[in-house]
Enzyme design. Structure first.
Site, PDB file in Angstrom:
ATOM      1  N   LYS A   1       0.840  -1.215   0.000  1.00 51.06           N
ATOM      2  CA  LYS A   1       0.000   0.000   0.000  1.00 51.06           C
ATOM      3  C   LYS A   1       0.866   1.252   0.000  1.00 51.06           C
ATOM      4  O   LYS A   1       0.596   2.209  -0.711  1.00 51.06           O
ATOM      5  CB  LYS A   1      -0.908   0.014   1.226  1.00 51.06           C
TER       6      LYS A   1
ATOM      7  N   LYS B   1      -7.640 -13.030  -8.611  1.00 51.74           N
ATOM      8  CA  LYS B   1      -8.775 -13.285  -7.727  1.00 51.74           C
ATOM      9  C   LYS B   1      -9.882 -12.252  -8.006  1.00 51.74           C
ATOM     10  O   LYS B   1      -9.575 -11.098  -8.308  1.00 51.74           O
ATOM     11  CB  LYS B   1      -8.248 -13.112  -6.291  1.00 51.74           C
TER      12      LYS B   1
ATOM     13  N   LYS C   1     -13.346  -6.260  -6.610  1.00 48.28           N
ATOM     14  CA  LYS C   1     -14.052  -5.079  -7.120  1.00 48.28           C
ATOM     15  C   LYS C   1     -13.077  -4.083  -7.743  1.00 48.28           C
ATOM     16  O   LYS C   1     -13.337  -3.496  -8.783  1.00 48.28           O
ATOM     17  CB  LYS C   1     -14.809  -4.412  -5.974  1.00 48.28           C
TER      18      LYS C   1
END
Ligand code: SF4
Length: 340
Positions: A112, A194, A197
Protein backbone atom coordinates in the site's frame (compact mmCIF):
# COMPACT_ATOMS: atom_id res chain seq x y z
CA UNK A 1 -19.26 -22.71 26.09
CA UNK A 2 -19.57 -22.11 22.34
CA UNK A 3 -16.31 -21.03 20.69
CA UNK A 4 -16.31 -17.52 19.29
CA UNK A 5 -15.47 -16.49 15.76
CA UNK A 6 -14.83 -13.02 14.41
CA UNK A 7 -15.01 -11.94 10.77
CA UNK A 8 -14.55 -8.51 9.28
CA UNK A 9 -15.61 -7.27 5.85
CA UNK A 10 -14.95 -3.97 4.13
CA UNK A 11 -17.96 -1.74 3.42
CA UNK A 12 -17.39 -2.10 -0.31
CA UNK A 13 -21.07 -1.80 -1.28
CA UNK A 14 -22.52 -4.74 -3.16
CA UNK A 15 -21.06 -8.17 -2.49
CA UNK A 16 -19.72 -10.13 -5.45
CA UNK A 17 -19.69 -13.86 -6.06
CA UNK A 18 -16.08 -14.10 -4.82
CA UNK A 19 -16.99 -12.53 -1.42
CA UNK A 20 -20.04 -14.74 -1.20
CA UNK A 21 -18.36 -18.07 -2.00
CA UNK A 22 -15.05 -17.23 -0.34
CA UNK A 23 -16.44 -15.93 2.94
CA UNK A 24 -20.08 -15.00 3.45
CA UNK A 25 -21.66 -18.37 2.59
CA UNK A 26 -19.34 -19.96 5.13
CA UNK A 27 -20.28 -17.40 7.82
CA UNK A 28 -23.96 -18.20 7.27
CA UNK A 29 -23.21 -21.84 8.14
CA UNK A 30 -20.85 -21.00 11.01
CA UNK A 31 -23.45 -18.83 12.76
CA UNK A 32 -25.27 -22.06 13.67
CA UNK A 33 -22.17 -23.65 15.23
CA UNK A 34 -20.31 -20.74 16.86
CA UNK A 35 -20.92 -17.49 18.67
CA UNK A 36 -20.38 -15.38 15.58
CA UNK A 37 -19.37 -11.72 15.28
CA UNK A 38 -19.48 -10.15 11.81
CA UNK A 39 -18.17 -6.62 11.59
CA UNK A 40 -18.42 -4.16 8.69
CA UNK A 41 -15.05 -2.49 9.14
CA UNK A 42 -15.63 1.15 8.23
CA UNK A 43 -12.72 2.39 10.39
CA UNK A 44 -10.45 0.31 8.16
CA UNK A 45 -12.13 1.70 5.04
CA UNK A 46 -11.21 5.30 5.90
CA UNK A 47 -7.49 4.53 5.64
CA UNK A 48 -8.01 4.85 1.84
CA UNK A 49 -9.32 8.02 0.14
CA UNK A 50 -13.15 8.10 0.23
CA UNK A 51 -16.26 10.27 0.07
CA UNK A 52 -18.33 10.37 3.31
CA UNK A 53 -21.73 10.09 1.57
CA UNK A 54 -20.45 7.19 -0.50
CA UNK A 55 -19.14 5.38 2.60
CA UNK A 56 -22.58 5.54 4.26
CA UNK A 57 -24.18 4.04 1.14
CA UNK A 58 -21.55 1.32 0.85
CA UNK A 59 -21.92 0.38 4.51
CA UNK A 60 -25.70 0.14 4.14
CA UNK A 61 -25.46 -1.89 0.93
CA UNK A 62 -22.99 -4.27 2.52
CA UNK A 63 -25.38 -4.83 5.42
CA UNK A 64 -28.20 -5.49 2.91
CA UNK A 65 -26.04 -8.02 1.05
CA UNK A 66 -25.04 -9.86 4.22
CA UNK A 67 -28.59 -10.04 5.55
CA UNK A 68 -29.94 -11.13 2.15
CA UNK A 69 -27.27 -13.82 1.90
CA UNK A 70 -28.50 -15.34 5.13
CA UNK A 71 -26.70 -13.69 8.05
CA UNK A 72 -29.33 -13.85 10.79
CA UNK A 73 -29.10 -10.87 13.17
CA UNK A 74 -30.74 -12.93 15.91
CA UNK A 75 -28.04 -15.61 15.64
CA UNK A 76 -24.92 -13.71 14.60
CA UNK A 77 -23.83 -10.33 15.94
CA UNK A 78 -23.75 -8.20 12.77
CA UNK A 79 -22.57 -4.64 13.36
CA UNK A 80 -20.65 -1.67 12.02
CA UNK A 81 -17.21 -1.11 13.54
CA UNK A 82 -17.61 2.63 14.18
CA UNK A 83 -20.71 1.95 16.30
CA UNK A 84 -18.44 0.24 18.84
CA UNK A 85 -15.76 2.76 19.92
CA UNK A 86 -13.94 0.14 22.01
CA UNK A 87 -12.32 -1.07 18.76
CA UNK A 88 -10.19 2.07 18.49
CA UNK A 89 -9.67 2.24 22.25
CA UNK A 90 -8.13 -1.23 22.27
CA UNK A 91 -6.18 -0.48 19.08
CA UNK A 92 -4.50 2.45 20.84
CA UNK A 93 -3.60 0.23 23.78
CA UNK A 94 -2.14 -2.37 21.39
CA UNK A 95 -0.16 0.33 19.59
CA UNK A 96 1.78 0.83 22.80
CA UNK A 97 3.00 -2.78 22.91
CA UNK A 98 3.57 -3.41 19.18
CA UNK A 99 7.11 -2.86 17.87
CA UNK A 100 7.27 -0.56 14.85
CA UNK A 101 9.40 -3.12 13.01
CA UNK A 102 6.56 -5.69 13.15
CA UNK A 103 4.29 -3.24 11.33
CA UNK A 104 6.84 -2.10 8.77
CA UNK A 105 7.49 -5.74 7.85
CA UNK A 106 3.83 -6.39 6.93
CA UNK A 107 3.54 -7.19 3.22
CA UNK A 108 0.24 -5.29 2.92
CA UNK A 109 1.87 -2.15 4.33
CA UNK A 110 4.77 -2.38 1.88
CA UNK A 111 2.37 -2.80 -1.05
CA UNK A 112 0.00 0.00 0.00
CA UNK A 113 2.72 2.49 0.92
CA UNK A 114 4.49 1.87 -2.41
CA UNK A 115 1.30 3.10 -4.15
CA UNK A 116 0.87 6.22 -1.97
CA UNK A 117 2.72 9.51 -2.24
CA UNK A 118 2.11 10.34 1.39
CA UNK A 119 1.75 7.37 3.73
CA UNK A 120 -0.69 7.94 6.58
CA UNK A 121 -0.13 6.44 10.04
CA UNK A 122 -3.44 4.56 9.67
CA UNK A 123 -1.95 2.53 6.80
CA UNK A 124 0.85 1.37 9.08
CA UNK A 125 -1.39 0.75 12.08
CA UNK A 126 -4.12 -1.06 10.13
CA UNK A 127 -3.07 -4.52 11.43
CA UNK A 128 -3.13 -3.26 15.02
CA UNK A 129 -6.78 -2.28 14.57
CA UNK A 130 -7.36 -5.71 13.03
CA UNK A 131 -5.86 -7.32 16.13
CA UNK A 132 -8.11 -5.15 18.30
CA UNK A 133 -11.17 -6.15 16.23
CA UNK A 134 -10.54 -9.82 16.89
CA UNK A 135 -9.23 -9.70 20.45
CA UNK A 136 -11.90 -7.29 21.71
CA UNK A 137 -14.29 -10.25 21.48
CA UNK A 138 -11.69 -12.74 22.78
CA UNK A 139 -12.34 -14.64 19.55
CA UNK A 140 -10.90 -18.14 19.31
CA UNK A 141 -11.22 -18.47 15.55
CA UNK A 142 -11.08 -16.28 12.48
CA UNK A 143 -12.45 -17.74 9.23
CA UNK A 144 -9.88 -17.07 6.50
CA UNK A 145 -8.88 -18.28 3.06
CA UNK A 146 -5.49 -20.00 2.67
CA UNK A 147 -3.98 -16.79 1.28
CA UNK A 148 -4.97 -14.80 4.39
CA UNK A 149 -3.56 -17.02 7.14
CA UNK A 150 -0.44 -14.83 7.46
CA UNK A 151 -2.61 -11.75 8.18
CA UNK A 152 -3.65 -13.34 11.44
CA UNK A 153 -0.11 -13.75 12.67
CA UNK A 154 0.20 -10.15 13.87
CA UNK A 155 -2.93 -10.54 16.01
CA UNK A 156 -1.30 -13.54 17.65
CA UNK A 157 1.90 -11.56 18.25
CA UNK A 158 -0.11 -8.69 19.79
CA UNK A 159 -1.98 -11.12 22.01
CA UNK A 160 1.30 -12.70 23.20
CA UNK A 161 2.95 -9.30 23.80
CA UNK A 162 0.06 -7.96 25.82
CA UNK A 163 -0.36 -11.16 27.84
CA UNK A 164 3.35 -11.38 28.70
CA UNK A 165 3.36 -7.76 29.91
CA UNK A 166 0.05 -7.53 31.78
CA UNK A 167 -1.28 -11.02 32.38
CA UNK A 168 1.74 -13.37 32.48
CA UNK A 169 0.37 -15.94 34.94
CA UNK A 170 -2.85 -16.62 33.04
CA UNK A 171 -3.15 -15.29 29.47
CA UNK A 172 -6.16 -12.99 29.18
CA UNK A 173 -6.31 -12.75 25.39
CA UNK A 174 -6.51 -15.95 23.33
CA UNK A 175 -4.19 -16.49 20.37
CA UNK A 176 -6.81 -16.62 17.63
CA UNK A 177 -6.51 -19.53 15.22
CA UNK A 178 -7.38 -19.53 11.52
CA UNK A 179 -10.38 -21.55 10.46
CA UNK A 180 -9.90 -22.30 6.80
CA UNK A 181 -12.79 -21.48 4.49
CA UNK A 182 -13.74 -24.58 2.46
CA UNK A 183 -14.22 -22.91 -0.98
CA UNK A 184 -11.03 -22.09 -2.85
CA UNK A 185 -10.58 -18.57 -3.99
CA UNK A 186 -12.73 -17.61 -6.96
CA UNK A 187 -10.95 -16.20 -9.98
CA UNK A 188 -12.20 -13.02 -11.61
CA UNK A 189 -13.76 -12.88 -15.07
CA UNK A 190 -10.40 -12.01 -16.60
CA UNK A 191 -9.17 -15.47 -15.51
CA UNK A 192 -5.97 -13.79 -14.30
CA UNK A 193 -6.53 -12.68 -10.71
CA UNK A 194 -8.78 -13.28 -7.73
CA UNK A 195 -12.26 -11.76 -8.13
CA UNK A 196 -11.98 -8.23 -6.80
CA UNK A 197 -14.05 -5.08 -7.12
CA UNK A 198 -10.96 -2.92 -7.60
CA UNK A 199 -9.96 -5.04 -10.63
CA UNK A 200 -13.45 -4.81 -12.18
CA UNK A 201 -13.55 -8.56 -12.82
CA UNK A 202 -16.55 -9.48 -10.70
CA UNK A 203 -20.04 -10.90 -10.98
CA UNK A 204 -22.23 -9.07 -8.48
CA UNK A 205 -24.17 -11.22 -6.03
CA UNK A 206 -27.32 -9.23 -6.77
CA UNK A 207 -26.96 -8.94 -10.55
CA UNK A 208 -29.93 -9.76 -12.78
CA UNK A 209 -29.86 -13.10 -14.68
CA UNK A 210 -29.27 -11.44 -18.08
CA UNK A 211 -26.33 -9.46 -16.72
CA UNK A 212 -24.80 -12.61 -15.21
CA UNK A 213 -25.14 -14.44 -18.54
CA UNK A 214 -23.55 -11.53 -20.43
CA UNK A 215 -20.53 -11.92 -18.13
CA UNK A 216 -20.36 -15.72 -18.22
CA UNK A 217 -20.67 -16.01 -22.01
CA UNK A 218 -17.29 -14.47 -22.91
CA UNK A 219 -15.46 -15.74 -19.78
CA UNK A 220 -12.16 -17.49 -20.61
CA UNK A 221 -12.03 -21.29 -20.41
CA UNK A 222 -9.30 -23.93 -20.86
CA UNK A 223 -7.19 -22.41 -23.70
CA UNK A 224 -6.75 -25.94 -25.17
CA UNK A 225 -10.43 -25.89 -26.16
CA UNK A 226 -10.25 -23.83 -29.33
CA UNK A 227 -12.98 -25.90 -30.98
CA UNK A 228 -15.84 -28.01 -29.65
CA UNK A 229 -13.92 -31.13 -30.74
CA UNK A 230 -10.81 -30.25 -28.66
CA UNK A 231 -10.55 -32.15 -25.39
CA UNK A 232 -10.18 -29.94 -22.31
CA UNK A 233 -9.11 -30.20 -18.71
CA UNK A 234 -11.54 -28.71 -16.14
CA UNK A 235 -8.70 -27.88 -13.72
CA UNK A 236 -7.28 -25.57 -16.38
CA UNK A 237 -10.61 -23.77 -16.72
CA UNK A 238 -10.15 -20.77 -14.44
CA UNK A 239 -13.75 -19.74 -13.73
CA UNK A 240 -16.56 -21.90 -15.09
CA UNK A 241 -15.45 -25.21 -13.56
CA UNK A 242 -14.94 -23.53 -10.16
CA UNK A 243 -18.42 -22.01 -10.36
CA UNK A 244 -19.92 -25.39 -11.30
CA UNK A 245 -18.23 -26.90 -8.22
CA UNK A 246 -19.67 -24.10 -6.09
CA UNK A 247 -23.22 -24.00 -7.47
CA UNK A 248 -24.02 -27.22 -9.36
CA UNK A 249 -25.03 -30.60 -7.94
CA UNK A 250 -22.35 -33.30 -7.86
CA UNK A 251 -23.78 -35.21 -10.82
CA UNK A 252 -23.58 -32.06 -12.95
CA UNK A 253 -19.96 -31.51 -11.90
CA UNK A 254 -19.18 -35.10 -12.97
CA UNK A 255 -20.98 -34.49 -16.27
CA UNK A 256 -18.91 -31.31 -16.79
CA UNK A 257 -15.67 -33.24 -16.21
CA UNK A 258 -16.71 -36.04 -18.58
CA UNK A 259 -18.00 -33.75 -21.33
CA UNK A 260 -14.99 -31.44 -21.12
CA UNK A 261 -12.32 -34.17 -21.17
CA UNK A 262 -14.23 -36.14 -23.81
CA UNK A 263 -14.99 -33.06 -25.98
CA UNK A 264 -18.66 -34.00 -25.78
CA UNK A 265 -19.90 -30.41 -25.59
CA UNK A 266 -18.74 -26.89 -26.19
CA UNK A 267 -17.86 -24.36 -23.52
CA UNK A 268 -21.06 -22.40 -24.24
CA UNK A 269 -23.08 -25.57 -23.47
CA UNK A 270 -21.13 -25.89 -20.23
CA UNK A 271 -21.88 -22.28 -19.32
CA UNK A 272 -25.56 -22.72 -20.20
CA UNK A 273 -25.71 -25.66 -17.81
CA UNK A 274 -24.13 -23.54 -15.06
CA UNK A 275 -26.47 -20.54 -15.25
CA UNK A 276 -29.69 -22.12 -13.85
CA UNK A 277 -27.75 -23.64 -10.97
CA UNK A 278 -26.31 -20.24 -10.09
CA UNK A 279 -29.71 -18.59 -10.36
CA UNK A 280 -31.35 -21.22 -8.14
CA UNK A 281 -29.14 -20.03 -5.30
CA UNK A 282 -28.85 -16.35 -6.17
CA UNK A 283 -32.45 -15.46 -7.06
CA UNK A 284 -33.80 -15.75 -3.47
CA UNK A 285 -30.84 -13.63 -2.28
CA UNK A 286 -31.55 -10.98 -4.91
CA UNK A 287 -35.24 -10.91 -3.99
CA UNK A 288 -34.48 -10.62 -0.27
CA UNK A 289 -32.05 -7.78 -0.98
CA UNK A 290 -34.71 -5.95 -2.97
CA UNK A 291 -37.08 -6.25 -0.01
CA UNK A 292 -34.40 -4.92 2.39
CA UNK A 293 -33.46 -2.04 0.07
CA UNK A 294 -37.07 -0.91 0.30
CA UNK A 295 -37.12 -1.22 4.11
CA UNK A 296 -34.19 0.72 5.53
CA UNK A 297 -35.66 0.60 9.04
CA UNK A 298 -35.26 -3.19 9.04
CA UNK A 299 -31.57 -2.88 8.11
CA UNK A 300 -30.94 -0.19 10.74
CA UNK A 301 -32.71 -2.24 13.41
CA UNK A 302 -30.53 -5.27 12.60
CA UNK A 303 -27.33 -3.19 12.83
CA UNK A 304 -28.44 -1.46 16.05
CA UNK A 305 -29.20 -4.83 17.63
CA UNK A 306 -25.74 -6.05 16.59
CA UNK A 307 -24.02 -2.93 17.93
CA UNK A 308 -25.76 -3.32 21.29
CA UNK A 309 -24.72 -6.99 21.55
CA UNK A 310 -21.16 -6.21 20.44
CA UNK A 311 -20.77 -3.32 22.90
CA UNK A 312 -21.83 -5.51 25.82
CA UNK A 313 -18.89 -7.84 25.15
CA UNK A 314 -16.52 -5.03 24.12
CA UNK A 315 -17.14 -2.97 27.27
CA UNK A 316 -16.45 -5.94 29.51
CA UNK A 317 -13.15 -6.66 27.71
CA UNK A 318 -12.03 -3.03 27.97
CA UNK A 319 -13.03 -2.89 31.64
CA UNK A 320 -10.84 -5.89 32.43
CA UNK A 321 -7.97 -4.65 30.25
CA UNK A 322 -8.00 -1.25 31.97
CA UNK A 323 -8.03 -2.88 35.38
CA UNK A 324 -4.99 -5.00 34.52
CA UNK A 325 -3.14 -2.02 33.01
CA UNK A 326 -3.82 0.45 35.83
CA UNK A 327 -5.84 2.71 33.54
CA UNK A 328 -8.65 4.79 34.95
CA UNK A 329 -12.24 3.77 34.56
CA UNK A 330 -15.23 4.66 36.62
CA UNK A 331 -14.58 3.66 40.24
CA UNK A 332 -11.16 2.12 39.56
CA UNK A 333 -8.97 4.86 41.02
CA UNK A 334 -11.10 5.19 44.16
CA UNK A 335 -11.17 1.40 44.62
CA UNK A 336 -7.46 1.01 43.95
CA UNK A 337 -6.55 3.82 46.32
CA UNK A 338 -8.80 2.58 49.14
CA UNK A 339 -7.13 -0.86 48.86
CA UNK A 340 -3.69 0.66 49.61
FE1 SF4 B 1 -14.40 -25.04 -18.82
FE2 SF4 B 1 -16.64 -26.34 -19.25
FE3 SF4 B 1 -15.17 -25.45 -21.29
FE4 SF4 B 1 -14.31 -27.46 -19.84
S1 SF4 B 1 -16.15 -27.47 -21.11
S2 SF4 B 1 -13.10 -25.71 -20.49
S3 SF4 B 1 -15.05 -26.92 -17.80
S4 SF4 B 1 -16.23 -24.21 -19.78
Amino acid sequence: MMARIFSGIQPSGDLHIGNYLGAVKNWVQLQHQFETFICIVDYHAITAPYEPADLVRRTHDMAVGLLAAGVDPEKATLFVQSQVPEHTELAWIFNTITPLGELERQVAFKEKSARQEQVMAGTLNYPVLQAADILLYLADLVPVGEDQVQHLELSRVVSRNWNSRFSPAKPFFPEPQPRLTPTRRIMGLDGQAKMSKSLGNTIGLLEEPDAIWEKLRPAPTDPARQRKTDAGEPDKCPIIYQLHKAFSPEETVREVEENCRGAKWGCVDCKKSLLPNMLAELTPIREKARELQADRAQVSAALDLGATKARTVARETIKQVKDMMGLAREGLIANAMSAR
